[in-house]
Design an enzyme around this catalytic site. Structure first.
Site, mmCIF file in Angstrom:
data_model
loop_
_atom_site.group_PDB
_atom_site.id
_atom_site.type_symbol
_atom_site.label_atom_id
_atom_site.label_comp_id
_atom_site.label_asym_id
_atom_site.label_seq_id
_atom_site.Cartn_x
_atom_site.Cartn_y
_atom_site.Cartn_z
ATOM 1 N N ARG A 53 0.840 -1.206 0.000
ATOM 2 C CA ARG A 53 0.000 0.000 0.000
ATOM 3 C C ARG A 53 0.875 1.255 0.000
ATOM 4 O O ARG A 53 0.534 2.269 -0.583
ATOM 5 C CB ARG A 53 -0.933 -0.017 1.222
ATOM 6 C CG ARG A 53 -1.768 1.239 1.338
ATOM 7 C CD ARG A 53 -2.984 1.156 2.285
ATOM 8 N NE ARG A 53 -2.954 0.098 3.245
ATOM 9 C CZ ARG A 53 -2.342 0.155 4.440
ATOM 10 N NH1 ARG A 53 -1.704 1.236 4.816
ATOM 11 N NH2 ARG A 53 -2.380 -0.887 5.248
ATOM 12 N N TYR A 105 -15.612 17.924 -14.496
ATOM 13 C CA TYR A 105 -16.061 16.548 -14.675
ATOM 14 C C TYR A 105 -17.219 16.264 -13.707
ATOM 15 O O TYR A 105 -17.158 16.642 -12.526
ATOM 16 C CB TYR A 105 -14.872 15.621 -14.403
ATOM 17 C CG TYR A 105 -15.176 14.167 -14.528
ATOM 18 C CD1 TYR A 105 -15.415 13.599 -15.775
ATOM 19 C CD2 TYR A 105 -15.242 13.349 -13.405
ATOM 20 C CE1 TYR A 105 -15.705 12.255 -15.891
ATOM 21 C CE2 TYR A 105 -15.527 12.002 -13.512
ATOM 22 C CZ TYR A 105 -15.752 11.464 -14.762
ATOM 23 O OH TYR A 105 -16.042 10.133 -14.886
ATOM 24 N N ASP A 177 -7.148 19.904 -13.152
ATOM 25 C CA ASP A 177 -7.380 18.596 -13.761
ATOM 26 C C ASP A 177 -6.937 18.716 -15.225
ATOM 27 O O ASP A 177 -7.577 19.413 -16.016
ATOM 28 C CB ASP A 177 -8.869 18.239 -13.637
ATOM 29 C CG ASP A 177 -9.203 16.868 -14.226
ATOM 30 O OD1 ASP A 177 -8.478 16.401 -15.126
ATOM 31 O OD2 ASP A 177 -10.221 16.283 -13.798
ATOM 32 N N LYS A 202 -7.735 7.936 -19.201
ATOM 33 C CA LYS A 202 -8.005 8.565 -20.496
ATOM 34 C C LYS A 202 -6.736 8.591 -21.357
ATOM 35 O O LYS A 202 -6.231 7.544 -21.704
ATOM 36 C CB LYS A 202 -8.601 9.952 -20.257
ATOM 37 C CG LYS A 202 -9.687 9.986 -19.158
ATOM 38 C CD LYS A 202 -10.937 9.201 -19.514
ATOM 39 C CE LYS A 202 -11.889 9.018 -18.329
ATOM 40 N NZ LYS A 202 -12.266 10.222 -17.600
HETATM 41 C C1 LIG Z 1 -12.711 10.534 -16.338
HETATM 42 C C2 LIG Z 1 -12.360 11.821 -15.700
HETATM 43 C C3 LIG Z 1 -12.182 11.920 -14.315
HETATM 44 C C4 LIG Z 1 -12.403 10.749 -13.381
HETATM 45 O O1 LIG Z 1 -11.469 9.742 -13.592
HETATM 46 P P1 LIG Z 1 -11.772 8.180 -13.346
HETATM 47 O O2 LIG Z 1 -10.465 7.560 -13.727
HETATM 48 O O3 LIG Z 1 -12.910 7.793 -14.223
HETATM 49 O O4 LIG Z 1 -12.092 8.041 -11.900
HETATM 50 C C5 LIG Z 1 -11.811 13.146 -13.799
HETATM 51 N N1 LIG Z 1 -11.642 14.219 -14.589
HETATM 52 C C6 LIG Z 1 -11.816 14.162 -15.914
HETATM 53 C C7 LIG Z 1 -11.625 15.390 -16.744
HETATM 54 C C8 LIG Z 1 -12.180 12.965 -16.519
HETATM 55 O O5 LIG Z 1 -12.375 12.926 -17.845
#
Ligand SMILES: *Cc1c(COP(=O)(O)O)cnc(C)c1O
Length: 386
Positions: A53, A105, A177, A202
């Site tokens: 962890r 998001y 983000d 992504k």
């Molecule tokens: C998909 C996404 C998230 C969340 O990520 P997960 O891996 O699905 O938990 C956060 N911010 C953006 C811009 C995203 O496209």
């Protein structure tokens, strides 16, 4: 590759940073260390690894790698983007306040309004492309400004340097983000941001075969807190997912170039199409944030939203696509198409969606790496149903 990779080019770092040949075998890829613990030589004498962890060598390689790509001091990998964002918010205390972009998001909106709000961590939602709104929303307990740029799905652009200046003047941090642009096109820390967070699910992974999140810190106190939270709350990324993400990142540069080349072509094609009322893409001449985006990013990306005027029209197109896949998510090799109002953004109240201009006729596309002619032909045949 030996030595400090920070002065090397982006793709050289993507391929090598954090990934020296395996010391025991020379293996050119970092192995998947499937282990829960590490044998210690004597009490208190170990090789820097105590329990999975806290540290795992495959995860550490990914963390070092993404930190090198974003230009930060440390990386921290989590089980998902949301786990990373949840950990980010643990920097704040009950009673603190966040100023956030109103088109973040949807999962982030849900986390802040339905979970963290219960712990007296409150947020104000503003259109952060208008910096006056950011400034006006700051209160004495504001400790974080949180933005995405470009935003999902409206492609709103926030001036990162100006947002950082506002945050810092009020003794708050700027967290960004950076999932949509990826570090290949945009590195928020270079523009004054304090923390970058990614859904590694992504573009970083890029092949739609793992879930993950990564946070990059530039300050020592944040590095220590995130490592402490990995140990204390434990929402860490497993070694197999870390391996897949590292494998994906090696081609991030070439993928982003191709994603973008096709993204620009699809946006231009849709803009000319008589059935399409409006296209949202930062590379289009009439996009309101284009100049600011060009100041802080080197590419427009592969996310496009377009308005077909009604939910019925959107549904007809989504029912008819054959090469494009109807799915949530983005950033993978396959082109995905979705209907934000009923899919990714269904948890956002309709009044809130209306306020940010997210109408029921809007469709979002994440342009993948298929042959451009096939994507355009598929969109054209689907649009004949409108
Ligand atoms: C998909 C996404 C998230 C969340 O990520 P997960 O891996 O699905 O938990 C956060 N911010 C953006 C811009 C995203 O496209």
């Amino acid at each position: 590759m030996k030595g400090d990779p920070t002065n090397l080019g982006f793709s050289t770092r993507a391929i090598h940073a954090g990934q020296p040949p395996d010391p025991t075998t020379g293996s050119v890829t970092v192995p998947i260390y499937a282990t829960s613990t590490y044998v210690q030589e004597a009490v208190g004498r170990h090789k820097g690894f105590e329990y999975a962890r806290i540290q795992n060598p495959t995860r550490s390689a990914l963390e070092t790698n993404v930190a090198a790509l974003e230009g930060g001091r440390s990386g921290h990998a989590f089980a998902s983007g949301m786990a990373a964002i949840h950990t980010l918010m643990s920097l704040l205390r009950s009673g603190d306040h966040i100023v956030a972009s109103d088109t973040v998001y949807a999962g982030t909106f849900r986390l802040l309004t339905q979970v963290l709000d219960r712990y007296e961590l409150h947020s104000s939602w503003v259109d952060s492309s208008d910096l006056q709104q950011v400034e006006d929303a700051v209160i004495e307990r504001t400790r974080m400004v949180y933005v995405e740029t470009p935003t999902n799905p409206m492609m709103g652009i926030t001036d990162l340097a100006a947002a950082a200046e506002i945050a810092h003047r009020h003794d708050a941090i700027l967290a960004v983000d950076n999932t949509f642009a990826s570090p290949y096109f945009q590195r928020p820390l270079e523009h004054g941001a304090d923390i970058v967070v990614h859904s590694a699910t992504k573009f970083l992974n890029g092949h739609s075969d793992s879930l993950g999140g990564v946070m990059v810190a530039r300050h020592e106190e944040h590095e220590e807190w995130f490592a402490f939270m990995q140990k204390s709350a434990g929402a860490v990324l497993g070694p197999f997912d870390a391996f897949l993400t590292l494998r994906g990142i090696k081609t991030l540069g070439v993928r982003m170039d191709k994603h973008e080349e096709s993204g620009r072509a699809v946006a231009a094609h849709l803009e000319e199409h008589p059935k399409v009322e409006r296209v949202f893409y930062p590379g289009l001449a009439d996009h309101p944030g284009r100049q600011i985006h060009e100041k802080q990013a080197s590419g427009y990306g592969a996310l496009i939203a377009f308005d077909l005027g009604s939910e019925a029209a959107a549904r007809r197109v989504l029912d008819r696509v054959r090469v494009l896949s109807l799915a949530e998510s983005l950033g993978g090799v396959e082109t995905l198409i979705s209907h934000p109002a009923t899919m990714t953004h269904a948890s956002i109240p309709p009044e809130e969606r209306a306020r940010v201009g997210l109408t029921d006729g809007i469709v979002r596309v994440s342009v993948g790496l298929e042959d451009l002619e096939d994507l355009l032909a598929d969109l054209d045949q689907a649009l004949t149903a409108v």
